[in-house]
Design an enzyme around this catalytic site. Structure first.
Site, PDB file in Angstrom:
ATOM      1  N   LYS A 251       0.846  -1.206   0.000  1.00  0.00           N
ATOM      2  CA  LYS A 251       0.000   0.000   0.000  1.00  0.00           C
ATOM      3  C   LYS A 251       0.879   1.254   0.000  1.00  0.00           C
ATOM      4  O   LYS A 251       1.678   1.456   0.907  1.00  0.00           O
ATOM      5  CB  LYS A 251      -0.903  -0.017   1.239  1.00  0.00           C
ATOM      6  N   ASP A 256      -2.770  10.153   3.959  1.00  0.00           N
ATOM      7  CA  ASP A 256      -4.158   9.728   4.101  1.00  0.00           C
ATOM      8  C   ASP A 256      -4.935  10.687   4.990  1.00  0.00           C
ATOM      9  O   ASP A 256      -4.856  10.626   6.211  1.00  0.00           O
ATOM     10  CB  ASP A 256      -4.194   8.299   4.687  1.00  0.00           C
ATOM     11  N   LYS A 263     -10.590  12.320   8.466  1.00  0.00           N
ATOM     12  CA  LYS A 263     -10.121  11.905   9.786  1.00  0.00           C
ATOM     13  C   LYS A 263     -10.154  13.085  10.753  1.00  0.00           C
ATOM     14  O   LYS A 263     -10.004  14.229  10.328  1.00  0.00           O
ATOM     15  CB  LYS A 263      -8.660  11.425   9.682  1.00  0.00           C
ATOM     16  N   ASP A 274       1.521   6.318   5.694  1.00  0.00           N
ATOM     17  CA  ASP A 274       0.583   5.322   5.179  1.00  0.00           C
ATOM     18  C   ASP A 274       1.123   4.588   3.939  1.00  0.00           C
ATOM     19  O   ASP A 274       0.368   3.986   3.194  1.00  0.00           O
ATOM     20  CB  ASP A 274      -0.767   6.000   4.877  1.00  0.00           C
ATOM     21  N   ASP A 333     -12.291   6.667   3.855  1.00  0.00           N
ATOM     22  CA  ASP A 333     -11.082   6.449   4.647  1.00  0.00           C
ATOM     23  C   ASP A 333     -10.623   4.993   4.594  1.00  0.00           C
ATOM     24  O   ASP A 333      -9.514   4.676   5.022  1.00  0.00           O
ATOM     25  CB  ASP A 333     -11.331   6.902   6.095  1.00  0.00           C
ATOM     26  N   GLU A 335      -9.435   3.456   2.192  1.00  0.00           N
ATOM     27  CA  GLU A 335      -8.911   3.588   0.831  1.00  0.00           C
ATOM     28  C   GLU A 335      -7.811   2.581   0.512  1.00  0.00           C
ATOM     29  O   GLU A 335      -7.583   2.266  -0.649  1.00  0.00           O
ATOM     30  CB  GLU A 335      -8.368   5.012   0.626  1.00  0.00           C
ATOM     31  N   ARG A 337      -7.569  -0.657   1.071  1.00  0.00           N
ATOM     32  CA  ARG A 337      -8.066  -1.885   0.444  1.00  0.00           C
ATOM     33  C   ARG A 337      -8.501  -1.638  -0.995  1.00  0.00           C
ATOM     34  O   ARG A 337      -8.453  -2.531  -1.833  1.00  0.00           O
ATOM     35  CB  ARG A 337      -9.200  -2.472   1.299  1.00  0.00           C
TER      36      ARG A 337
END
Ligand code: BES
Ligand code: MN
Ligand code: ZN
Length: 483
Positions: A251, A256, A263, A274, A333, A335, A337
Site C-alpha cells: 500500500k 491519508d 479523519k 501510510d 477512509d 482507501e 483496500r
C-alpha cells in the site's frame, strides 16, 4: 563508517555486551581483576539488565562500555539494544570502536550490525541548524567486530550491511512529510534502485493507469493534485531455471486524510506513514536483487494520496476495479483496500505468482487488537502461516494470525455493487478488510495479507513522535532466504 571483522582484540574503546546468564559473574570477575577492584564493586553497579550501560576506565587509558542485554535476547533485542546504545552514546564515542562479540552466533551478528547502522540514524532531516555528525559515523569511522573466528561471518556482515542500507532509505521515505513525497517520489526511488541493482522497473503514469483500467486506484486519486503511480518491479535471478515467483504488493498512500470521510485532526499528521507497505515491498525487492536471491520477486506498489476536494470520491459512490468488480465506497477512509484491490488484481492476472503477499498499514483495528508489537497475519494457507511466523519469531518482527472465516464476508456485501469497502460497524475491522482483499486475489491458494498499521510506525529512541521502524524487510528477507 566501515564495519570490519577481526579475531584479535584491539586497544580501542570496546563495547562488551553481557547476558544475564551464569557466565556473567565469571566475566565480571575477569573485568574486575583487569581493573584491580573487588568483583563485588562491579557486581553492585552492573546487573546486565536491558538498557543498562556502565563505562569503565582502565589504567592503560582504554575505555570499556558494558551493555546489559537481559536474559535471552532475540535478534530484535540485539538490534534494538545495540541501536539504542549507539544512538545515545554516538556523540561521545571515539572514531574507532571495537564490539566484543566472541561466542555469539550469526543471528546476533546480524542484529548487532543493523543496530550499529541504525544508531547513526537522525530524524532531524529538516532542521537547518545542525551540528556536525559524530566522528564514528563519519567517513573515517571504524567499528571492529571482535569474533572468535572471522571467516564464516563475512557473508553475514555483507548481508546485514545490504539490509541496513536499504532499510535506512525506506525509513527516510517513511518519515518524509507529505509535501516531500508524492507517488512520483516512490516511483523515482524504484527506477533508480532498479538501475543500480539490475532489475526491471516499470512505472505507469496516470494515462497508462487509465488505459490499463485500474479504476479503483483512480477513484482514490480523484481528490489529489498529484497524479497516481503504479509501480512494477521485477527481479529475476540469473542462471536459475524456472525460479519460483513471489509477488509482493504494498500500500503506497503517501498521505491519508481520510478523503471526504475525513479523519479527526489530532493524529492526522502521522498519516504521512501510510506507505509502510510500499516501503517494505520496495526495500525487499532491492535487497533481494542486491543479494541475488535465487527467487523471482515481483513488487507492485499502487500509489496515491487520499485527499479532500470537490472532485474527490464521495461516500456511497460506486467505483470499478482492474478485475471488473464494482465497489461501493461506504467510507473513503477505507482507501487502502481499494488501491490494493488493483495491486492484487494486476499481480494475479499478469504475473501468476507462486506466493502472493501484501503488506499494508491498513486498519486502526489491527492496532486495537495487537497493539504496536505484532502485525496481523491473514491467510488460508497453514504452511505459509507457519513459515512466516517462524521468520517473524527469528527476526523479532512479529506477526500473529487472525481468522479469515467466510462468515465475515457478510459484512462487506453491498446492496448495489459487488461488494462494499466497509461494514459500517466498529467490529473486526482488520478481518473484514482482509476479506475484502481476498476477493481480488482470485482465490490464490498461497496468499498472505499482513496488516502492519501498528508495526510500521512506532515509538523509538529517535524522537518524541511516532516514527518509522522499517518493519517488513528483515521479516521478508528471512522468509525468502529459507524458501
Ligand atoms: N491508514 C489507515 C489505517 C491506519 C490507522 C494506519 C492508524 C496506521 C495508524 C486506513 O486507511 C484507515 O483509515 N482505516 C480505517 C478504516 C475504516 C474507515 C473502515 C480505520 O482503520 O479506521
Ligand atoms: Mn484511510
Ligand atoms: Zn490509509
Amino acid at each position: 563508517m566501515t564495519i570490519s571483522l577481526s579475531a584479535n582484540p584491539t586497544p580501542a574503546t570496546t563495547l562488551v555486551p553481557l547476558l544475564q546468564t551464569e557466565s556473567l559473574a565469571e566475566k565480571l570477575a575477569a573485568l574486575a581483576s583487569l581493573l584491580n577492584i573487588p568483583i563485588e564493586t562491579l557486581q553492585a553497579d552492573f546487573k546486565g539488565d536491558v538498557k543498562e550501560t556502565l563505562p569503565l576506565y582502565l589504567a592503560n587509558g582504554q575505555k570499556i562500555y558494558l551493555l546489559g542485554m537481559g536474559k535471552a535476547p532475540g535478534q530484535n533485542d540485539w538490534f534494538r539494544g545495540v541501536r539504542r546504545f549507539f544512538y545515545d552514546h554516538k556523540a561521545n564515542l571515539p572514531q574507532a570502536l571495537t564490539v566484543d562479540l566472541r561466542g555469539f552466533d550469526n543471528d546476533v551478528i546480524q542484529g548487532v550490525v543493523l543496530g550499529i547502522r541504525g544508531g547513526g540514524y537522525d530524524l532531524k532531516l529538516y532542521q537547518t541548524d545542525k551540528p556536525e555528525g559524530p566522528a564514528l559515523y563519519g567517513p573515517d569511522g571504524q567499528v571492529t567486530l571482535l569474533l572468535s573466528g572471522e571467516g564464516a561471518a563475512t557473508d553475514v556482515l555483507a548481508r546485514a550491511e545490504a539490509i541496513a542500507q536499504t532499510q535506512h532509505e525506506m525509513i527516510d521515505l517513511m518519515n518524509a512529510p507529505g509535501n516531500y513525497k508524492t507517488p512520483q517520489t516512490l516511483a523515482e526511488w524504484a527506477v533508480k534502485s532498479g538501475e543500480e541493482h539490475g532489475y526491471r522497473v516499470r512505472v505507469l503514469d496516470k494515462a497508462q493507469i487509465e488505459a490499463e483500467g485500474l479504476h479503483a486506484l483512480l477513484s482514490v486519486n480523484r481528490g489529489s493534485d498529484h497524479e497516481p503511480r503504479f509501480i512494477i518491479m521485477e527481479y529475476s535471478p540469473e542462471g536459475v531455471e524456472n525460479p519460483r515467483t513471489v509477488g509482493l504488493v504494498g500500500k503506497g498512500i503517501t498521505f491519508d486524510t481520510g478523503g471526504i470521510s475525513i479523519k479527526p485532526s489530532a493524529n492526522m499528521h502521522l498519516m504521512k506513514s501510510d506507505m509502510g507497505g510500499a516501503a517494505a515491498v520496495l526495500g525487499t525487492v532491492e535487497v533481494a536483487a542486491k543479494l541475488k536471491l535465487p527467487v523471482r520477486v515481483v513488487g507492485i506498489v499502487p500509489s496515491t494520496e487520499n485527499m479532500v476536494d470537490g472532485s474527490a470520491t464521495r461516500p456511497g459512490d460506486v467505483v470499478g476495479s482492474y478485475l471488473g468488480k464494482t465497489i461501493e465506497v461506504i467510507d473513503t477512509d477505507a482507501e487502502g483496500r481499494i488501491i490494493l484491490a488493483d495491486g492484487l488484481g494486476y499481480m494475479v492476472r499478469n504475473f501468476q505468482p507462486d506466493v502472493l503477499i501484501d503488506l499494508a498499514t491498513l486498519t486502526g483495528s489491527v492496532i486495537a487488537t495487537l497493539g504496536y508489537h505484532a502485525a496481523g497475519l491473514f491467510t488460508n494457507n497453514d504452511e505459509l502461516a507457519a513459515q512466516l511466523t517462524r521468520a517473524a519469531d527469528q527476526t523479532g518482527e512479529r506477526v500473529w494470525r487472525l481468522p479469515l472465516w467466510d462468515v465475515y464476508s457478510e459484512d462487506i456485501k453491498s446492496d448495489v455493487a459487488d461488494l462494499k469497502n466497509f461494514s459500517g460497524k466498529p467490529l473486526a475491522g482488520a478481518i473484514t478488510a482482509g476479506k475484502f482483499l481476498e476477493v481480488f486475489t482470485e482465490n490464490h491458494p498461497a496468499w498472505v495479507h499482513l496488516d502492519i498499521a501498528g508495526t510500521a510506525f512506532g515509538d523509538t529512541e529517535f524522537g518524541s513522535q511516532k516514527n518509522a521502524t522499517g518493519f517488513g524487510i528483515r521479516l521478508l528477507m528471512q522468509w525468502l532466504s529459507e524458501l
